[in-house]
Design a protein around this motif. Structure first.
Motif, PDB file in Angstrom:
ATOM      1  N   ARG A  87     -57.296  21.713 -23.283  1.00 45.98           N
ATOM      2  CA  ARG A  87     -58.648  21.322 -23.689  1.00 45.98           C
ATOM      3  C   ARG A  87     -59.613  21.403 -22.495  1.00 45.98           C
ATOM      4  O   ARG A  87     -60.801  21.601 -22.651  1.00 45.98           O
ATOM      5  CB  ARG A  87     -58.620  19.906 -24.265  1.00 45.98           C
ATOM      6  N   TYR A  88     -59.097  21.225 -21.296  1.00 43.55           N
ATOM      7  CA  TYR A  88     -59.961  21.323 -20.108  1.00 43.55           C
ATOM      8  C   TYR A  88     -59.737  22.646 -19.381  1.00 43.55           C
ATOM      9  O   TYR A  88     -59.919  22.736 -18.160  1.00 43.55           O
ATOM     10  CB  TYR A  88     -59.718  20.120 -19.188  1.00 43.55           C
TER      11      TYR A  88
ATOM     12  N   GLU B 210     -54.495   7.411 -21.795  1.00 39.54           N
ATOM     13  CA  GLU B 210     -54.807   6.894 -23.123  1.00 39.54           C
ATOM     14  C   GLU B 210     -53.666   7.181 -24.093  1.00 39.54           C
ATOM     15  O   GLU B 210     -53.311   6.338 -24.917  1.00 39.54           O
ATOM     16  CB  GLU B 210     -56.088   7.544 -23.649  1.00 39.54           C
ATOM     17  N   ALA B 211     -53.086   8.376 -23.954  1.00 38.31           N
ATOM     18  CA  ALA B 211     -52.037   8.769 -24.895  1.00 38.31           C
ATOM     19  C   ALA B 211     -50.742   7.995 -24.686  1.00 38.31           C
ATOM     20  O   ALA B 211     -50.052   7.658 -25.646  1.00 38.31           O
ATOM     21  CB  ALA B 211     -51.776  10.263 -24.771  1.00 38.31           C
TER      22      ALA B 211
ATOM     23  N   ASP C 146     -60.479  13.800 -15.972  1.00 38.77           N
ATOM     24  CA  ASP C 146     -60.494  13.698 -17.426  1.00 38.77           C
ATOM     25  C   ASP C 146     -59.082  13.853 -17.983  1.00 38.77           C
ATOM     26  O   ASP C 146     -58.699  13.164 -18.921  1.00 38.77           O
ATOM     27  CB  ASP C 146     -61.401  14.787 -18.011  1.00 38.77           C
TER      28      ASP C 146
ATOM     29  N   ILE D  60     -53.633  18.597 -23.688  1.00 43.62           N
ATOM     30  CA  ILE D  60     -54.753  17.991 -22.963  1.00 43.62           C
ATOM     31  C   ILE D  60     -55.271  18.959 -21.896  1.00 43.62           C
ATOM     32  O   ILE D  60     -56.481  19.172 -21.772  1.00 43.62           O
ATOM     33  CB  ILE D  60     -54.324  16.648 -22.327  1.00 43.62           C
TER      34      ILE D  60
ATOM     35  N   ARG E 207     -57.019  10.713 -17.344  1.00 44.35           N
ATOM     36  CA  ARG E 207     -57.538   9.631 -18.200  1.00 44.35           C
ATOM     37  C   ARG E 207     -57.012   9.783 -19.629  1.00 44.35           C
ATOM     38  O   ARG E 207     -56.635   8.817 -20.277  1.00 44.35           O
ATOM     39  CB  ARG E 207     -59.067   9.633 -18.222  1.00 44.35           C
ATOM     40  N   GLU E 208     -56.995  11.024 -20.097  1.00 42.56           N
ATOM     41  CA  GLU E 208     -56.499  11.241 -21.474  1.00 42.56           C
ATOM     42  C   GLU E 208     -54.997  11.025 -21.572  1.00 42.56           C
ATOM     43  O   GLU E 208     -54.511  10.503 -22.568  1.00 42.56           O
ATOM     44  CB  GLU E 208     -56.887  12.636 -21.963  1.00 42.56           C
TER      45      GLU E 208
END
Lengths: 604, 181
Positions: free
Chosen positions: A14-15, A31-32, A24, A11, A27-28
């Motif tokens: 990715r950022y 979610e995971a 972000d 993650i 938040r990810e």
């Protein structure tokens, strides 16, 4: 643990391991793993180039983030006064019963978490709740058992949608049961318009001319504060700095407001067009739409709109062939914090930190996002700007009043027959709007949400404008059946919850205001308590650091001014000088139990 | 015409505010020209004997006796003044407000490191007033008309406030008498 490590590394990669994208990233992670595990804080910090404390403070700050394991399904019931008056409490009780848990708990099987949340922007179709990102509107206690059964059978909340709403709510990327409820379309925003005509005209002008036009039009910020948009753009343009930013404030958190929801659904292109015009005028290459977490259901749709515009060369490099004019937009998701609607908090949040407001000066136009000149404007302001570019400043300023030009979108909700969006020229009288919305028997209207003012029939003749009744769009109607001070107390409760806690007047003052108001409502207050509320309210207003605290006492102050008899009836003084709120028997109860004897001085 | 009467008391305070009152020094002679003292630690009169113009309250209420005295003052005084930070805000005694009462009592009488109490008795003699669940500033219990902040308010502050009230002048204290740094 190792799967967590690799997932988090993934993650963060990715950022680009960018600490500014912490929002972000967490938040990810949430979610995971259905939460942001405390064990992960250090790991995230390490891979995002920041400190553990930064991660922890972000996770603890935003109400949609949690360090405790939540269910796959998180139900967030909207707990705003409009929803409560429309039966939200009964819906809440039914939810608890159906799930066999209380609020802020997760079912024994770990699948469903139940929470309350502040206004989710559905006051025209209340009571409403969010199931993960899916919005369920017009709830009744009768509907709840079936919803829960369905969720137990299939945790995908989209399966709860049997009928989609009108307009773009039916778009394959939205698929929401939300209704637009556009009751009146005005000439500026909700009537048909020539798509991107404003942008095309803009590109034939110099940036200075564009700004001059916005200035001439008299456009003022639609979020509520009413700062001159043209001046804001001019200041951002003239501030030194190579990177400049255009931010769109779509964190519509003011309870009772839902106009941005409708604009993002039906006028997404106009918003993006306005942002592009602003970018051209200011000299910015990057734009951010700060989208509140409650409107996450619109995210894919907005991303798609942006892609379409990139494909049509309306975003990207050399826009519409204009050499050297490059501009692109990203969406920054919020995570449930009202204060992030305040522009400096919004910037903090975009930078990946807690949504704390910052000191001004410097103002964002000088040092905003990434310490660079930044123009933060409301969704509606960008729509207006795009229309001004097409139709000309003269056309715009001919609508409305001298100091408030154009139209205003009002989100009318509460005790009226036709709640929804009304686009009216500035200067329209409150009484007219109430009549059109089918609101008879009105005791009180809260204009501008909790941070606005609560007005009574004596003020219904005033016009909606920056000079008379200023509003960011919220308009909550309360009938004679409602207890005005119950509304006031609910609003104070809201501010207590939403204060970021940075400055004392707001953090402490709002609690004291709420407690004293409770005392008065219980009939234990005196005239002195009303003076106290007035004095303390003024202090909080005057000494708080940001717009939240500077407006949070408004429910108390405006009701003290406009509904004084309601208060006076509650504080009938018996002249004894003894405070009714002090109960000696209760105060000695504990000591009496410890000593094992009754009070020798005070005994019943 | 008889002189106006002044009463004073120290509730959950340290008598420091009363010491400050004595710090008016020889002006106390002028004060006695202006007023008669009724119930006060200064003259050791135990109960208010007749209607008083002014009651001075030092300290907040930490026990039932404080409340009882404060009620007596409110019933018998035209004007009540909270003088000093304890009366105004609870002050040092109110530091216990975040600790459960039972814990406070245990620490003071049973478990404290210097306590010798092998039977673990908690004081419960009827002569000892029961503690309140927390310490209340005076205005939480009765209506208070004026507040004089300070720990303690200086003698000059007290003098200025009292003489203004007794001579029917508005109580307007200059900044110097209200700043503490």
């Amino acid at each position: 643990m190792s799967t967590m490590t690799s997932k988090i590394e993934q993650i963060c990669a990715r950022y680009d391991h960018d600490r500014a994208r912490l929002m972000d990233i967490v938040r990810e992670v949430q979610e995971a793993f259905d939460h942001v595990p405390r064990e992960a804080f250090g790991l995230i910090a390490e891979h995002a180039g920041t400190h553990r404390v930064e991660v922890e403070s972000v996770v603890s700050f935003y109400s949609f983030l949690s360090d405790k394991k939540q269910g796959d399904v998180v139900i967030r019931l909207c707990d705003d006064i409009i929803d409560r008056f429309q039966g939200g409490d009964e819906v809440g009780e039914t939810l608890c019963k159906a799930l066999n848990i209380n609020f802020d708990e997760t079912t024994a099987d770990g699948n469903i978490t139940l929470e309350k949340t502040a206004c989710i922007g559905m006051s025209d179709q209340a009571p409403a709740m969010m199931v993960n990102d899916t919005v369920i509107t017009n709830l009744t206690p009768e509907k709840i058992p079936a919803i829960i059964e369905q969720l137990k059978a299939n945790p995908d909340p989209q399966t709860l949608i049997t009928e989609v709403g009108d307009g773009n709510n039916a778009d394959p990327l939205v698929q929401a049961m939300v209704k637009n409820n556009i009751c009146e379309a005005g000439p500026v925003i909700l009537s048909d318009y020539r798509k991107d005509a404003g942008l095309r005209k803009t590109l034939t002008m110099t940036p200075e001319e564009v700004i001059e036009d916005v200035k001439t039009s008299g456009l003022r910020g639609r979020g509520g504060a009413g700062f001159l948009t043209g001046l804001k753009w001019a200041l951002t343009r003239s501030s030194p700095g190579t990177d400049k930013y255009v931010l769109c404030n779509a964190d519509e958190g003011e309870p009772g407001t839902f106009k941005d929801r409708v604009l993002l659904t039906e006028r997404a292109d106009l918003v993006l067009e306005g942002m592009t015009i602003a970018a051209y005028a200011i000299g910015a290459e990057t734009g951010i739409i700060y989208l509140r977490a409650e409107y996450a259901y619109l995210r894919a749709f907005l991303e798609d709109k942006m892609n379409q515009r990139r494909a049509a060369n309306l975003l990207g490099n050399n826009i519409l062939g204009k050499e050297g004019f490059n501009f692109d937009v990203r969406i920054q998701m919020g995570a449930g914090a009202y204060v992030c609607g305040e522009e400096t908090s919004l910037i903090s949040s975009c930078e990946g930190t807690r949504g704390d407001p910052t000191d001004r000066t410097p103002f964002p136009v000088v040092k905003g996002y990434m310490v660079s000149p930044t123009a933060v404007n409301n969704v509606e302001s960008y729509c207006c700007a795009a229309r001004i570019a097409d139709m000309g400043p003269g056309w715009f300023s001919s609508i409305g009043t001298g100091k408030s030009t154009g139209t205003k979108l009002l989100s009318v909700c509460g005790d009226c027959a036709r709640p929804g969006i009304y686009e009216v020229p500035f200067g329209t009288r409150l009484s007219d709007i109430l009549e059109r919305a089918g609101a008879d028997d009105v005791a009180c209207v809260c204009v501008g949400g909790p941070s606005g003012q609560m007005v009574g029939p004596a003020q219904f003749g005033l016009g909606i404008s920056y000079e008379e009744l200023s509003t960011g769009g919220s308009m909550m109607v309360f009938s004679n059946q409602r207890d005005i001070l119950e509304v006031t107390e609910a609003f104070m409760e809201f501010f207590v919850d939403e204060s970021c806690g940075y400055c004392v007047p707001c953090r402490v003052g709002n609690v004291l205001l709420k407690n004293r108001l409770e005392r008065v409502r219980k009939g234990e207050g005196s005239q002195g308590d009303l003076d106290y509320l007035q004095r303390l309210g003024e202090s909080v207003k005057y000494t708080s650091r940001c717009g939240l605290g500077q407006t949070s006492p408004n429910p108390v102050l405006s009701t003290l001014k406009n509904f004084r008899p309601v208060y006076n009836a509650l504080v009938k003084d018996n002249g004894s000088g003894m405070n009714k709120s002090f109960n000696i028997m209760k105060a000695v109860e504990e000591a009496s139990a410890i000593a094992g004897r009754r009070s020798e001085i005070f005994h019943a | 015409m008889s002189k106006p009467r002044v009463a004073s008391t120290s509730l959950a305070g340290c008598f420091g505010c009363h010491m400050s009152l004595l710090d008016i020094d020889d002006r106390i002679l002028q004060l006695i020209e202006l007023v008669d003292f009724d119930r006060s630690p200064i003259d050791d009169i135990k109960h208010i004997s007749q209607r008083c113009a002014i009651g001075l309250i030092e300290g907040g209420c930490c026990n039932e006796e404080n409340v009882h005295v404060l009620h007596e003052f409110r019933k018998n005084c035209d004007i009540l003044i909270s003088f000093g930070d304890c009366a105004t805000m609870g002050g040092i005694p109110a530091m216990r407000n975040n600790i459960p009462l039972e814990e406070c009592i245990n620490e003071a009488y049973r478990d404290g490191p210097t306590v010798y109490n092998p039977q673990g008795i908690t004081p419960q003699d009827p002569e000892i007033p029961l503690l309140l669940d927390k310490v209340y500033p005076a205005h939480e219990v009765v209506k208070i008309d004026y507040f004089l902040p300070g720990c303690p308010p200086s003698a000059d502050t007290l003098w200025a406030a009292l003489t203004a009230l007794l001579t029917n002048q508005p109580v307007e204290l200059p900044y110097e008498l209200l700043k503490y740094d």
